[in-house]
Design a protein around this motif. Structure first.
Motif, PDB file in Angstrom:
ATOM      1  N   ARG A  20      17.091  19.428 100.612  1.00  0.00           N
ATOM      2  CA  ARG A  20      17.498  20.629  99.875  1.00  0.00           C
ATOM      3  C   ARG A  20      16.362  21.161  99.007  1.00  0.00           C
ATOM      4  N   PHE A  21      15.457  20.274  98.596  1.00  0.00           N
ATOM      5  CA  PHE A  21      14.262  20.673  97.860  1.00  0.00           C
ATOM      6  C   PHE A  21      13.049  20.216  98.644  1.00  0.00           C
ATOM      7  N   ASN A  22      12.063  21.065  98.734  1.00  0.00           N
ATOM      8  CA  ASN A  22      10.821  20.754  99.434  1.00  0.00           C
ATOM      9  C   ASN A  22       9.676  20.737  98.435  1.00  0.00           C
ATOM     10  N   PRO A  23       8.566  20.069  98.779  1.00  0.00           N
ATOM     11  CA  PRO A  23       7.420  20.041  97.866  1.00  0.00           C
ATOM     12  C   PRO A  23       7.012  21.445  97.437  1.00  0.00           C
ATOM     13  N   GLY A  24       6.815  21.596  96.136  1.00  0.00           N
ATOM     14  CA  GLY A  24       6.436  22.890  95.584  1.00  0.00           C
ATOM     15  C   GLY A  24       7.605  23.745  95.151  1.00  0.00           C
ATOM     16  N   ASP A  25       8.821  23.388  95.558  1.00  0.00           N
ATOM     17  CA  ASP A  25      10.006  24.171  95.185  1.00  0.00           C
ATOM     18  C   ASP A  25      10.306  24.046  93.698  1.00  0.00           C
ATOM     19  N   LYS A  26      10.842  25.124  93.138  1.00  0.00           N
ATOM     20  CA  LYS A  26      11.312  25.094  91.763  1.00  0.00           C
ATOM     21  C   LYS A  26      12.676  24.409  91.743  1.00  0.00           C
ATOM     22  N   LEU A  27      12.852  23.496  90.808  1.00  0.00           N
ATOM     23  CA  LEU A  27      14.122  22.780  90.669  1.00  0.00           C
ATOM     24  C   LEU A  27      15.093  23.622  89.836  1.00  0.00           C
ATOM     25  N   PRO A  28      16.379  23.309  89.908  1.00  0.00           N
ATOM     26  CA  PRO A  28      17.362  24.075  89.138  1.00  0.00           C
ATOM     27  C   PRO A  28      17.048  24.043  87.637  1.00  0.00           C
ATOM     28  N   SER A  29      17.445  25.086  86.958  1.00  0.00           N
ATOM     29  CA  SER A  29      17.189  25.176  85.518  1.00  0.00           C
ATOM     30  C   SER A  29      17.986  24.109  84.769  1.00  0.00           C
ATOM     31  N   ILE A  30      17.522  23.828  83.584  1.00  0.00           N
ATOM     32  CA  ILE A  30      18.195  22.841  82.730  1.00  0.00           C
ATOM     33  C   ILE A  30      19.620  23.293  82.444  1.00  0.00           C
ATOM     34  N   ARG A  31      19.779  24.557  82.154  1.00  0.00           N
ATOM     35  CA  ARG A  31      21.111  25.094  81.829  1.00  0.00           C
ATOM     36  C   ARG A  31      22.066  24.998  83.028  1.00  0.00           C
ATOM     37  N   SER A  32      21.586  25.319  84.217  1.00  0.00           N
ATOM     38  CA  SER A  32      22.477  25.286  85.387  1.00  0.00           C
ATOM     39  C   SER A  32      22.880  23.844  85.720  1.00  0.00           C
ATOM     40  N   LEU A  33      21.941  22.898  85.585  1.00  0.00           N
ATOM     41  CA  LEU A  33      22.307  21.495  85.829  1.00  0.00           C
ATOM     42  C   LEU A  33      23.247  20.971  84.751  1.00  0.00           C
ATOM     43  N   SER A  34      23.054  21.439  83.526  1.00  0.00           N
ATOM     44  CA  SER A  34      23.941  21.039  82.436  1.00  0.00           C
ATOM     45  C   SER A  34      25.372  21.487  82.727  1.00  0.00           C
ATOM     46  N   ASP A  35      25.522  22.692  83.231  1.00  0.00           N
ATOM     47  CA  ASP A  35      26.850  23.188  83.604  1.00  0.00           C
ATOM     48  C   ASP A  35      27.409  22.419  84.802  1.00  0.00           C
ATOM     49  N   GLY A  64       9.637  26.379  84.293  1.00  0.00           N
ATOM     50  CA  GLY A  64      10.592  25.425  84.828  1.00  0.00           C
ATOM     51  C   GLY A  64       9.937  24.177  85.368  1.00  0.00           C
ATOM     52  N   TYR A  65      10.705  23.458  86.183  1.00  0.00           N
ATOM     53  CA  TYR A  65      10.252  22.204  86.779  1.00  0.00           C
ATOM     54  C   TYR A  65      10.112  22.386  88.285  1.00  0.00           C
ATOM     55  N   TYR A  66       9.088  21.748  88.832  1.00  0.00           N
ATOM     56  CA  TYR A  66       8.767  21.889  90.252  1.00  0.00           C
ATOM     57  C   TYR A  66       8.582  20.526  90.886  1.00  0.00           C
ATOM     58  N   LEU A  67       8.901  20.441  92.163  1.00  0.00           N
ATOM     59  CA  LEU A  67       8.745  19.200  92.907  1.00  0.00           C
ATOM     60  C   LEU A  67       7.290  19.034  93.299  1.00  0.00           C
ATOM     61  N   LEU A  68       6.757  17.865  93.034  1.00  0.00           N
ATOM     62  CA  LEU A  68       5.368  17.578  93.397  1.00  0.00           C
ATOM     63  C   LEU A  68       5.208  17.480  94.904  1.00  0.00           C
ATOM     64  N   GLY A  69       4.014  17.754  95.367  1.00  0.00           N
ATOM     65  CA  GLY A  69       3.709  17.649  96.787  1.00  0.00           C
ATOM     66  C   GLY A  69       3.142  18.944  97.292  1.00  0.00           C
ATOM     67  N   SER A  70       2.718  18.906  98.518  1.00  0.00           N
ATOM     68  CA  SER A  70       2.168  20.122  99.114  1.00  0.00           C
ATOM     69  C   SER A  70       2.826  20.368 100.457  1.00  0.00           C
ATOM     70  N   ARG A  71       2.891  21.619 100.806  1.00  0.00           N
ATOM     71  CA  ARG A  71       3.453  21.988 102.103  1.00  0.00           C
ATOM     72  C   ARG A  71       2.348  21.944 103.132  1.00  0.00           C
ATOM     73  N   GLN A  72       2.614  21.335 104.255  1.00  0.00           N
ATOM     74  CA  GLN A  72       1.641  21.325 105.337  1.00  0.00           C
ATOM     75  C   GLN A  72       2.185  22.227 106.432  1.00  0.00           C
ATOM     76  N   THR A  73       1.594  23.387 106.558  1.00  0.00           N
ATOM     77  CA  THR A  73       2.121  24.381 107.483  1.00  0.00           C
ATOM     78  C   THR A  73       1.642  24.169 108.903  1.00  0.00           C
ATOM     79  N   GLU A  74       0.498  23.565 109.063  1.00  0.00           N
ATOM     80  CA  GLU A  74       0.006  23.342 110.414  1.00  0.00           C
ATOM     81  C   GLU A  74      -0.633  21.968 110.483  1.00  0.00           C
ATOM     82  N   SER A  75      -0.530  21.335 111.617  1.00  0.00           N
ATOM     83  CA  SER A  75      -1.175  20.043 111.776  1.00  0.00           C
ATOM     84  C   SER A  75      -2.564  20.262 112.354  1.00  0.00           C
ATOM     85  N   ARG A  76      -3.467  19.420 111.959  1.00  0.00           N
ATOM     86  CA  ARG A  76      -4.844  19.553 112.409  1.00  0.00           C
ATOM     87  C   ARG A  76      -5.198  18.355 113.268  1.00  0.00           C
TER      88      ARG A  76
END
Length: 102
Positions: A20-35, A64-76
């Motif tokens: 549901r979350f991929n590297p580089g994605d923004k995580l839900p806000s503190i307020r939305s998770l609190s709710d 906000g908060y983001y998931l660490l990591g990088s997206r690899q769009t193509e393989s080399r």
């Protein structure tokens, strides 16, 4: 018995592992998770803080908060990869975890 912030951390990690979350994605806000978890804002901040200490996420002030990591769009292929490791400093003497977190 897990504390509330540990339960929240576990749920976020489950969401990461199921895609549901991929590297580089923004995580839900503190307020939305609190709710969503019916808890205080401080509980979410504690969960995010602990995940940041474990180098799983990073924060951007006023963004906000983001998931660490990088997206690899193509393989080399191995022919396209240039290895510069022999020209760099000794990786065992570098603060690798801190650089990885950045």
């Amino acid at each position: 018995m897990e504390t509330k912030y540990q339960e929240i951390m576990k749920e976020i990690l489950n969401r990461i592992s199921d895609g549901r979350f991929n590297p580089g994605d923004k995580l839900p806000s503190i307020r939305s998770l609190s709710d969503e978890f019916d808890c205080s804002l401080n509980t979410i901040v504690k969960a995010y803080s602990e995940m940041e200490k474990e180098h799983k996420i990073y924060s951007v002030p006023k963004s906000g908060y983001y998931l660490l990591g990088s997206r690899q769009t193509e393989s080399r292929s191995s022919e396209e990869i240039i290895d510069f490791s022999s020209a760099g400093p000794d990786r065992w003497n570098m603060p690798y975890r801190d650089y990885q977190h950045c």
